[in-house]
Each structure stands twice: as C-alpha cells, then as structure tokens.
Design an enzyme around this catalytic site. Sequence first.
Site, PDB file in Angstrom:
ATOM      1  N   LYS A  13       0.835  -1.208   0.000  1.00  0.00           N
ATOM      2  CA  LYS A  13       0.000   0.000   0.000  1.00  0.00           C
ATOM      3  C   LYS A  13       0.872   1.261   0.000  1.00  0.00           C
ATOM      4  O   LYS A  13       0.647   2.177  -0.770  1.00  0.00           O
ATOM      5  CB  LYS A  13      -0.901   0.050   1.246  1.00  0.00           C
ATOM      6  CG  LYS A  13      -1.840  -1.124   1.396  1.00  0.00           C
ATOM      7  CD  LYS A  13      -2.708  -0.991   2.634  1.00  0.00           C
ATOM      8  CE  LYS A  13      -1.958  -1.009   3.948  1.00  0.00           C
ATOM      9  NZ  LYS A  13      -1.274  -2.296   4.234  1.00  0.00           N
ATOM     10  N   ARG A  88      -9.476   1.208   8.533  1.00  0.00           N
ATOM     11  CA  ARG A  88      -9.078  -0.165   8.849  1.00  0.00           C
ATOM     12  C   ARG A  88     -10.153  -0.906   9.608  1.00  0.00           C
ATOM     13  O   ARG A  88      -9.968  -2.077   9.933  1.00  0.00           O
ATOM     14  CB  ARG A  88      -7.859  -0.114   9.757  1.00  0.00           C
ATOM     15  CG  ARG A  88      -6.561  -0.315   9.063  1.00  0.00           C
ATOM     16  CD  ARG A  88      -5.505  -0.192  10.149  1.00  0.00           C
ATOM     17  NE  ARG A  88      -4.425  -1.060   9.894  1.00  0.00           N
ATOM     18  CZ  ARG A  88      -3.327  -0.678   9.259  1.00  0.00           C
ATOM     19  NH1 ARG A  88      -3.206   0.529   8.808  1.00  0.00           N
ATOM     20  NH2 ARG A  88      -2.365  -1.542   9.087  1.00  0.00           N
ATOM     21  N   ARG A 127      11.932  -5.781   4.602  1.00  0.00           N
ATOM     22  CA  ARG A 127      11.621  -4.354   4.498  1.00  0.00           C
ATOM     23  C   ARG A 127      12.550  -3.530   5.379  1.00  0.00           C
ATOM     24  O   ARG A 127      12.879  -3.903   6.504  1.00  0.00           O
ATOM     25  CB  ARG A 127      10.178  -4.077   4.927  1.00  0.00           C
ATOM     26  CG  ARG A 127       9.918  -2.568   4.993  1.00  0.00           C
ATOM     27  CD  ARG A 127       8.486  -2.210   5.017  1.00  0.00           C
ATOM     28  NE  ARG A 127       7.779  -2.777   6.141  1.00  0.00           N
ATOM     29  CZ  ARG A 127       6.476  -2.655   6.289  1.00  0.00           C
ATOM     30  NH1 ARG A 127       5.776  -2.019   5.385  1.00  0.00           N
ATOM     31  NH2 ARG A 127       5.895  -3.199   7.335  1.00  0.00           N
ATOM     32  N   ARG A 160      11.310  -2.204  11.091  1.00  0.00           N
ATOM     33  CA  ARG A 160      10.274  -1.714  12.004  1.00  0.00           C
ATOM     34  C   ARG A 160      10.057  -2.694  13.157  1.00  0.00           C
ATOM     35  O   ARG A 160      10.113  -3.899  12.961  1.00  0.00           O
ATOM     36  CB  ARG A 160       8.963  -1.521  11.238  1.00  0.00           C
ATOM     37  CG  ARG A 160       8.819  -0.123  10.680  1.00  0.00           C
ATOM     38  CD  ARG A 160       7.678   0.033   9.721  1.00  0.00           C
ATOM     39  NE  ARG A 160       6.434  -0.630  10.111  1.00  0.00           N
ATOM     40  CZ  ARG A 160       5.333  -0.598   9.355  1.00  0.00           C
ATOM     41  NH1 ARG A 160       5.345   0.048   8.211  1.00  0.00           N
ATOM     42  NH2 ARG A 160       4.250  -1.227   9.746  1.00  0.00           N
ATOM     43  N   ARG A 171      -0.647  -9.233  13.062  1.00  0.00           N
ATOM     44  CA  ARG A 171      -1.210  -8.171  12.211  1.00  0.00           C
ATOM     45  C   ARG A 171      -2.069  -8.763  11.104  1.00  0.00           C
ATOM     46  O   ARG A 171      -3.094  -8.190  10.726  1.00  0.00           O
ATOM     47  CB  ARG A 171      -0.081  -7.319  11.620  1.00  0.00           C
ATOM     48  CG  ARG A 171       0.559  -6.406  12.652  1.00  0.00           C
ATOM     49  CD  ARG A 171       1.928  -5.903  12.222  1.00  0.00           C
ATOM     50  NE  ARG A 171       1.896  -5.059  11.046  1.00  0.00           N
ATOM     51  CZ  ARG A 171       2.960  -4.784  10.312  1.00  0.00           C
ATOM     52  NH1 ARG A 171       4.140  -5.286  10.617  1.00  0.00           N
ATOM     53  NH2 ARG A 171       2.850  -4.004   9.268  1.00  0.00           N
TER      54      ARG A 171
END
Length: 214
Positions: A13, A88, A127, A160, A171
């Site tokens: 996203k 969300r 990431r 992160r 998540r």
Amino acid sequence: MKIIMLGAPGAGKGTQAKRIAEKYGIPHISTGDIFRANIKEGTELGLKAKEYMDQGLLVPDEVTIGMLLDRIHQADCKNGYVLDGFPRTIPQAESLNKALADMGEAIDFAIDVDVPDENIVNRMGGRRACLKCGATYHVEYAAPKADGVCDACGSGLVLRDDDKPETVQKRLTVYHDQTQPLIEYYKGQGVLHSVDGTQAMEAVFESITGILGA
Ligand code: AP5
Ligand code: MG
C-alpha cells in the site's frame, strides 16, 4: 481525486500510495507513518499508539478517527489525497463517509492490493523503513543505493519494531478480522477495484494507473 488503499500489512500500500501521490499531485496520508512520527518525537499520541502497534493490534478508533479527519481538512487536501492504512475498521469507514458527505464529497476509488498471506512474511522481513521521511525499501526487491541509508533524506534505515515474524502473524489475523470486511463495504459503494499485488512493483503501479486514468 480521493483514493483509499486497502490490503494486508505488507501488500505494498505504502509503496504504491507514494507513487500515486507523485503522479497525481495529491498528498499521501499514512496513519501508520503519522503514528511512527509521533513515536519518534515522543508525543503523548505516539506513546499511546506504540502500546498497540508493538503488539500488532489496531490503535483504538477514538484516537485514530479524529487524527485522520483533522488531517484531511488541511488545505493541501482540497484536490484530494491517497489514504494508506485508513480506514481499517467499519466504524472508521463510516466516520470517513459521514465527514465527506457533510462536505458534499465522497471517495472516488478504493484500491485493494491483493497479496496472499504466504507472500507477506517474506516481504516484511526484508523491508527497511526510514522513520524520518517515511520511505520504504526492501533488501531484495527495492534496495537503497547505499546499504542502510535512505536515498531520499540520508537518514538511517531500520527494521520496524512490528515487522518481527510473530508480530506480522498477529497483524495478519487482525487484518482478516477487522479490515478485510472493508472490501465488501466499498464494493457496496461501487468504488472497489482489485489489483494483483504479487506482480512486480512497476506492474502493480500500471494496473493502478489503468484504473485511475491518465
Ligand atoms: P501501517 O504502517 O499502515 O502498516 P500496515 O498496514 O501493516 O502496512 P505496512 O506499512 O506494513 O505495509 P504496506 O502495505 O504499506 O507495504 P509496503 O509498501 O511497505 O500500520 C502500522 C500499525 O499502525 C498498525 O498495525 C496499527 O497498529 C497502527 N495503525 C495504522 N493505521 C491505523 C488505523 N487506521 N487504525 C488503527 N491502527 C492503525 O511494502 C512492504 C515491503 O514489500 C517493502 O519492503 C516493499 O519494498 C516490498 N514490496 C512492495 N511491493 C512489492 C512488490 N510488488 N514486489 C516485491 N516487493 C514489494
Ligand atoms: Mg505502509
């Protein structure tokens, strides 16, 4: 043009929203980035958000909705925006709808970036994020020019806190329970479009611009 990006954590996203914002000249608004900026600055909002984010849980609606509605009332949003990570939950979507309806406006496109769970964990481990400017990299698929340094602003890149495999799993569960129902919600409003998010980044972007138009 008012656009919502839907999709699982790690679907891409943020990657796509950034490019959409550049191409169409509208702001990229990521609630996750706003929370991370507040965590970095040690604000009260940041401290509250961190409690939830580190566990892979959603920050409560009463914190998130007001923050996002304030943001979209700012002057740079008058020609539209791309929302990344909001809404969300169904109550978030309903609050946004109501706020827009009060201004005589509506969402133009909800784009679901579709990636199966099995691809997600691999993406998250690779990431690297810049907490200063919000840029996102991947050690394999989108490496920065210099190892560990943000191309855009020169800050150090980090993994992160919520990208550890066990938190990613949580998540994903939260996504399926609370966020995936928004796909049906926006389908019902006639604005939903799905793109195959397992393609290469450039191909995903082409699919999206095919939907949004030149
Ligand atoms: P947030 O920051 O929004 O995280 P997320 O939704 O979990 O999504 P990510 O940012 O992890 O993934 P992404 O889809 O942006 O993927 P990216 O482009 O980086 O939210 C974090 C937390 O904040 C939440 O868990 C919650 O606690 C809280 N929060 C935020 N908003 C909230 C709200 N509205 N309500 C309540 N709580 C909220 O891509 C992922 C990786 O894959 C990158 O490394 C990228 O380079 C790579 N990649 C991207 N596309 C491709 C591709 N096509 N091929 C190969 N690799 C790719
Ligand atoms: Mg993101």
